[in-house]
Design an enzyme around this catalytic site. Structure first.
Site, PDB file in Angstrom:
ATOM      1  CB  THR A 179      -4.829  -4.571   5.925  1.00  0.00           C
ATOM      2  OG1 THR A 179      -3.897  -3.801   6.168  1.00  0.00           O
ATOM      3  CG2 THR A 179      -4.099  -5.800   6.091  1.00  0.00           C
TER       4      THR A 179
ATOM      5  CE  LYS B 151      -1.006  -3.200   8.409  1.00  0.00           C
ATOM      6  NZ  LYS B 151      -1.926  -2.390   7.882  1.00  0.00           N
TER       7      LYS B 151
END
Length: 312
Positions: free
Chosen positions: A106, A181
């Site tokens: 991420t 995300k």
């Protein structure tokens, strides 16, 4: 300088980063992929997670680049991804390079797009493919993966992502996986905070937390957060170390707030969550599983007000 052949029917997979999520993902790759898997991590003990598989250990990322066709990354964040991909000893600098790099980490959206652009200059295709769900889901190979890539690249990597995920979604071009995300994670963090507050209020008003969760789960208040973070962590007040900590939450929230600023949108709810998790980290639960925010709420330890709210 050459790249791995794009026509390889069974690509050699490289995997860099064998942490809490990376280790079970790499293990599933090694168990399910019919070709070779070569892995690297800076911590030698991390390779214990691959025992009983055909995965081979690489001594350096350069060794991965020299042998792998498709390299997967599971790293702490954008700076580490950039270093491994385009740094002085990065995957894109050797005499023989992988043809595809898939980042499961991420990062910020801007970071993903910048790395993709630099890799494109040396002929390496890049996809951002951050993962969602729990460590247990990673162990079962049942993650949800949100992919930012061209349609052609997505078609190429989707079967490989199927080794570690039960749901793989093509979200758009490079960077769009990170957008989805970050939104997903912000919703989880914010919902966890709201659920914690309601559990404390309910208990103080005479309803046992287990009864509250059972009743709410049968109505429109049911959610993934209730069934997982609520039941498994906040109900027993179990917040282990070496899990997704408030510090990791703050990293992801920071990325989302950066994105909100870039697209000109206020994100007041996310800013409030940022303050709550910063207080969770600073008031006794640093390094612990982030649903420990309920302890902060239970003790009426209000987070510091936003800078704009400070007296002048």
């Amino acid at each position: 300088m050459t790249n791995a052949a794009d026509t390889a029917e069974t690509p050699v997979i490289g995997f860099i980063g064998l942490g809490v999520m990376g280790a079970p993902m790499c293990r599933n790759m090694a168990l399910k992929h019919t070709g070779e898997v070569i892995a690297f991590d800076m911590n030698p003990e991390a390779f214990q997670a691959l025992e009983g598989t055909r995965a081979r250990r690489a001594a350096t990322p350069a060794e991965v680049a020299a042998q792998a066709d498709v390299v997967f990354l599971s790293l702490p964040g954008g700076p580490q991804v950039a270093q491994v991909c385009v740094g002085p000893q990065g995957l894109g600098t050797g005499a023989r390079r992988p043809s595809v790099i898939v980042d499961l980490s991420t990062t910020t959206v801007a970071s993903a797009r910048d790395v993709a652009a630099q890799l494109a200059e040396v002929g390496i295709a890049f996809a951002d493919a951050p993962v969602a769900r729990t460590r247990e889901a990673a162990q079962r190979g049942e993650l949800s993966i949100m992919v930012g890539a061209s349609a052609a690249l997505f078609a190429r990597i989707e079967p490989l992502l199927g080794h570690i995920a039960s749901d793989v979604t093509h979200c758009g071009e490079v960077g769009c996986g990170q957008v989805v995300k970050l939104v997903n994670n912000a919703l989880v963090f914010e919902h966890t905070m709201a659920l914690a507050e309601m559990m404390v209020i309910g208990e103080r008003a005479g309803v046992q937390p287990a009864v509250l969760l059972d009743a709410v789960s049968k109505g429109s208040g049911d959610s993934f957060v209730l069934r997982n973070h609520g039941r498994k962590a906040m109900l027993p007040r179990a917040f282990p170390d070496r899990s997704f900590s408030p510090e990791y939450v703050l990293k992801d929230i920071g990325c989302l707030l950066e994105l909100a600023s870039q697209v000109g949108t206020a994100a007041h709810v996310t800013e409030l969550a940022q303050r709550y998790y910063a207080a969770t980290a600073s008031q006794g639960w640093s390094g612990r599983y982030f649903p420990a925010v309920i302890e902060l709420i239970d003790r009426n330890l209000a987070p510091a007000p936003a800078a704009a709210d400070q007296p002048r």
